[in-house]
Enzyme design. Structure first.
Site, PDB file in Angstrom:
ATOM      1  N   TYR A   1       2.869  -5.247  11.148  1.00 21.43           N
ATOM      2  CA  TYR A   1       3.907  -6.559  11.286  1.00 21.43           C
ATOM      3  C   TYR A   1       2.835  -6.805  10.397  1.00 21.43           C
ATOM      4  O   TYR A   1       1.515  -7.226  11.049  1.00 21.43           O
ATOM      5  CB  TYR A   1       3.745  -6.309  12.636  1.00 21.43           C
ATOM      6  CG  TYR A   1       4.088  -7.828  12.983  1.00 21.43           C
ATOM      7  CD1 TYR A   1       3.740  -8.830  12.766  1.00 21.43           C
ATOM      8  CD2 TYR A   1       5.520  -8.370  13.148  1.00 21.43           C
ATOM      9  CE1 TYR A   1       5.148 -10.379  12.352  1.00 21.43           C
ATOM     10  CE2 TYR A   1       6.350  -8.855  13.686  1.00 21.43           C
ATOM     11  CZ  TYR A   1       5.665 -10.017  13.245  1.00 21.43           C
ATOM     12  OH  TYR A   1       6.966 -11.639  13.280  1.00 21.43           O
TER      13      TYR A   1
ATOM     14  N   TYR B   1      -2.198 -12.164  15.169  1.00 21.63           N
ATOM     15  CA  TYR B   1      -2.054 -10.854  14.176  1.00 21.63           C
ATOM     16  C   TYR B   1      -3.473 -10.142  14.183  1.00 21.63           C
ATOM     17  O   TYR B   1      -3.837  -8.447  14.521  1.00 21.63           O
ATOM     18  CB  TYR B   1      -1.659 -11.145  12.872  1.00 21.63           C
ATOM     19  CG  TYR B   1      -1.964 -10.241  11.186  1.00 21.63           C
ATOM     20  CD1 TYR B   1      -1.490  -8.905  11.187  1.00 21.63           C
ATOM     21  CD2 TYR B   1      -3.457 -10.518  10.459  1.00 21.63           C
ATOM     22  CE1 TYR B   1      -1.486  -7.843  10.684  1.00 21.63           C
ATOM     23  CE2 TYR B   1      -3.571  -9.373   9.437  1.00 21.63           C
ATOM     24  CZ  TYR B   1      -3.020  -8.657   9.693  1.00 21.63           C
ATOM     25  OH  TYR B   1      -2.758  -7.375   9.028  1.00 21.63           O
TER      26      TYR B   1
ATOM     27  N   LEU C   1       0.984  -1.148  -0.058  1.00 24.24           N
ATOM     28  CA  LEU C   1      -0.190   0.070   0.495  1.00 24.24           C
ATOM     29  C   LEU C   1       1.115   1.477   0.053  1.00 24.24           C
ATOM     30  O   LEU C   1       0.386   2.078  -0.630  1.00 24.24           O
ATOM     31  CB  LEU C   1      -0.775  -0.085   1.074  1.00 24.24           C
ATOM     32  CG  LEU C   1      -1.198   1.515   1.411  1.00 24.24           C
ATOM     33  CD1 LEU C   1      -2.573   1.822   0.035  1.00 24.24           C
ATOM     34  CD2 LEU C   1      -2.765   0.731   2.425  1.00 24.24           C
TER      35      LEU C   1
HETATM   36  N1  NAP Z   1      -1.384  -7.723   2.620  1.00 24.93           N
HETATM   37  C1  NAP Z   1      -3.064  -7.915   3.155  1.00 24.93           C
HETATM   38  O1  NAP Z   1      -3.694  -9.200   2.475  1.00 24.93           O
HETATM   39  C2  NAP Z   1      -3.828  -6.959   3.717  1.00 24.93           C
HETATM   40  C3  NAP Z   1      -5.201  -7.553   4.304  1.00 24.93           C
HETATM   41  C4  NAP Z   1      -6.142  -6.935   5.171  1.00 24.93           C
HETATM   42  C5  NAP Z   1      -5.120  -5.719   5.792  1.00 24.93           C
HETATM   43  N2  NAP Z   1      -3.951  -5.473   5.895  1.00 24.93           N
HETATM   44  C6  NAP Z   1      -3.426  -4.467   6.172  1.00 24.93           C
HETATM   45  O2  NAP Z   1      -3.459  -3.468   4.812  1.00 24.93           O
HETATM   46  C7  NAP Z   1      -1.849  -2.050   5.714  1.00 24.93           C
HETATM   47  C8  NAP Z   1      -0.715  -2.504   4.439  1.00 24.93           C
HETATM   48  O3  NAP Z   1      -1.163  -4.224   4.306  1.00 24.93           O
HETATM   49  P1  NAP Z   1       1.042  -3.931   2.521  1.00 24.93           P
HETATM   50  O4  NAP Z   1      -0.115  -6.027   2.001  1.00 24.93           O
HETATM   51  O5  NAP Z   1       0.365  -2.859   2.121  1.00 24.93           O
HETATM   52  O6  NAP Z   1       1.548  -4.842   3.495  1.00 24.93           O
HETATM   53  P2  NAP Z   1       3.164  -5.010   3.381  1.00 24.93           P
HETATM   54  O7  NAP Z   1       3.081  -5.171   2.096  1.00 24.93           O
HETATM   55  O8  NAP Z   1       3.604  -6.572   4.392  1.00 24.93           O
HETATM   56  O9  NAP Z   1       4.139  -3.838   4.275  1.00 24.93           O
HETATM   57  C9  NAP Z   1       4.289  -3.590   5.287  1.00 24.93           C
HETATM   58  C10 NAP Z   1       4.572  -2.185   5.490  1.00 24.93           C
HETATM   59  O10 NAP Z   1       4.817  -1.921   6.639  1.00 24.93           O
HETATM   60  C11 NAP Z   1       6.090  -1.818   7.463  1.00 24.93           C
HETATM   61  N3  NAP Z   1       6.685  -2.251   9.093  1.00 24.93           N
HETATM   62  C12 NAP Z   1       6.738  -3.419   8.959  1.00 24.93           C
HETATM   63  N4  NAP Z   1       6.921  -3.347  10.621  1.00 24.93           N
HETATM   64  C13 NAP Z   1       7.510  -2.002  10.432  1.00 24.93           C
HETATM   65  C14 NAP Z   1       7.833  -1.009  11.773  1.00 24.93           C
HETATM   66  N5  NAP Z   1       8.295  -2.046  12.989  1.00 24.93           N
HETATM   67  N6  NAP Z   1       7.974  -0.077  11.652  1.00 24.93           N
HETATM   68  C15 NAP Z   1       7.687   0.486  10.452  1.00 24.93           C
HETATM   69  N7  NAP Z   1       7.329   0.303   9.126  1.00 24.93           N
HETATM   70  C16 NAP Z   1       7.359  -1.193   9.383  1.00 24.93           C
HETATM   71  C17 NAP Z   1       6.982  -2.615   6.479  1.00 24.93           C
HETATM   72  O11 NAP Z   1       8.803  -2.305   6.134  1.00 24.93           O
HETATM   73  P3  NAP Z   1       9.552  -3.142   5.986  1.00 24.93           P
HETATM   74  O12 NAP Z   1       9.459  -3.016   4.182  1.00 24.93           O
HETATM   75  O13 NAP Z   1      10.353  -2.730   5.990  1.00 24.93           O
HETATM   76  O14 NAP Z   1       9.554  -4.957   6.110  1.00 24.93           O
HETATM   77  C18 NAP Z   1       6.552  -2.624   4.945  1.00 24.93           C
HETATM   78  O15 NAP Z   1       6.814  -0.849   4.466  1.00 24.93           O
HETATM   79  C19 NAP Z   1      -1.204  -3.130   7.147  1.00 24.93           C
HETATM   80  O16 NAP Z   1      -1.728  -2.854   7.700  1.00 24.93           O
HETATM   81  C20 NAP Z   1      -2.011  -4.693   7.175  1.00 24.93           C
HETATM   82  O17 NAP Z   1      -2.232  -5.054   8.252  1.00 24.93           O
HETATM   83  C21 NAP Z   1      -3.193  -6.295   4.818  1.00 24.93           C
END
Ligand code: NAP
Length: 296
Positions: free
Chosen positions: A67, A131, A15
């Site tokens: 996370y 989670y 995102l």
């Molecule tokens: N993926 C799904 O299917 C899904 C479904 C429902 C909701 N969501 C929610 O949607 C949002 C975006 O998800 P996404 O799929 O874009 O996630 P993603 O691709 O897994 O990316 C997670 C991001 O969070 C960062 N991050 C992790 N730990 C961190 C920390 N301690 N401090 C700062 N940054 C940190 C990561 O950085 P690094 O690259 O350095 O690790 C990465 O930039 C999240 O809130 C997730 O819970 C996701």
């Protein structure tokens, strides 16, 4: 006078990257935009993260960092809660004290999947794993500390051309294997980060967004059905050269450390009513991402 600032956390995520690449297309030019990666704002270091916000003084914070490793979370609950709940609470408190709007992303995993009809935002939560529990705790922190100026968007099955996700994994496995088995008894809705980004920009334009919203690309399908459509469109877009047999299997044949909801379709009707957001169906949104992958 300098323009008001939008800060996005999690710049390297699916995102975060989508918001960074797309923001200039939306009519929010009155804002400056800054996406911060983990080295610039680490949710594990809440004091430093708040100091960064105090220095930048954003008027809108989009918390796209989390996370997100659902299975690893089961054995890492302290860090998961620190990142997804405690740090979110600190950001919410800073937002409230400094009159900033907070847009936070949450998940369908706050539900247990026992429902047979799409989950409404006010419906009873009951996460099945670490989670989901941490994301629900983050939501509660926001609602306790910054209810008036914060929007929580629950979404599901996120994917795009960046990062790791089911669509890219399926395309790879479909190239590498002669046949595939995919879980057919978990039902949900895919969501392209592009549609989610458009909703977030619509919320930034309408600074009155507050409360819990649900957002997906619609549909009520299993991972198996999603895989079939990825294969069909993958061949159509030239990403795959041939079809392989794909078999439906039960979750019990694909055990994972974290339990997942069997049903997690989200009712997005309030969001569609309240915001001018894209309502293209999930097949059309998938096609856009596959075309982008094919053009690379
Ligand atoms: N993926 C799904 O299917 C899904 C479904 C429902 C909701 N969501 C929610 O949607 C949002 C975006 O998800 P996404 O799929 O874009 O996630 P993603 O691709 O897994 O990316 C997670 C991001 O969070 C960062 N991050 C992790 N730990 C961190 C920390 N301690 N401090 C700062 N940054 C940190 C990561 O950085 P690094 O690259 O350095 O690790 C990465 O930039 C999240 O809130 C997730 O819970 C996701």
């Amino acid at each position: 006078m300098t323009s008001p600032l939008i800060v996005v956390t999690g710049a390297t995520g699916q995102l975060g990257q989508t918001l960074s690449r797309r923001w200039s297309e939306f009519p929010i030019r009155q804002y400056q935009f800054k996406a911060l990666d983990r080295s610039e704002l680490d949710l594990n270091q809440a004091e430093a993260a708040i100091a960064t916000l105090a220095e930048l003084r954003p008027v809108v914070i989009v918390n796209a960092a989390a996370y997100t490793q659902v299975d690893k979370a089961e054995s890492d609950s302290i860090e998961v809660h620190r990142v997804n709940a405690e740090a979110v609470g600190r950001i919410a408190a800073w937002s409230a004290e400094n009159d900033a709007s907070l847009i936070h992303i949450s998940t369908d995993f706050v539900f247990d999947g026992a429902s047979k009809t799409p989950y409404e935002p006010k419906q009873q939560t009951n996460p099945l794993g670490v989670y989901g529990a941490s994301k629900l705790a983050g939501e509660r922190q926001i609602q306790a500390l910054a209810k008036q100026r914060s929007a929580i968007i629950r979404t599901s099955w996120l994917y795009c051309e960046y990062g790791n996700n089911f669509v890219k994994t399926m395309l790879r496995l479909m190239k590498e294997n002669d046949q595939l088995s995919v879980v057919d008894d978990q039902c949900g809705s895919p969501t392209s980060t592009h549609g989610l980004a458009a909703l977030i920009f619509a919320m930034i334009l309408n600074r009155n967004a507050a409360g819990i919203y649900h957002w997906t690309d619609g549909g009520s399908i299993s991972w198996f059905e999603f895989a079939l459509e990825i294969q069909r469109q993958g061949i159509q877009e030239g990403l795959l050269s041939k079809a392989i047999p794909i078999s439906p299997i039960p979750t019990s044949d694909y055990p994972t450390p974290a339990r997942r909801p069997a049903y997690s379709v989200l009712d997005r009707s309030r969001t569609l009513t309240d915001f001018d957001c894209p309502s293209a169906d999930w097949q059309a949104q998938l096609n856009r991402v596959l075309k982008e992958l094919a053009s690379k």
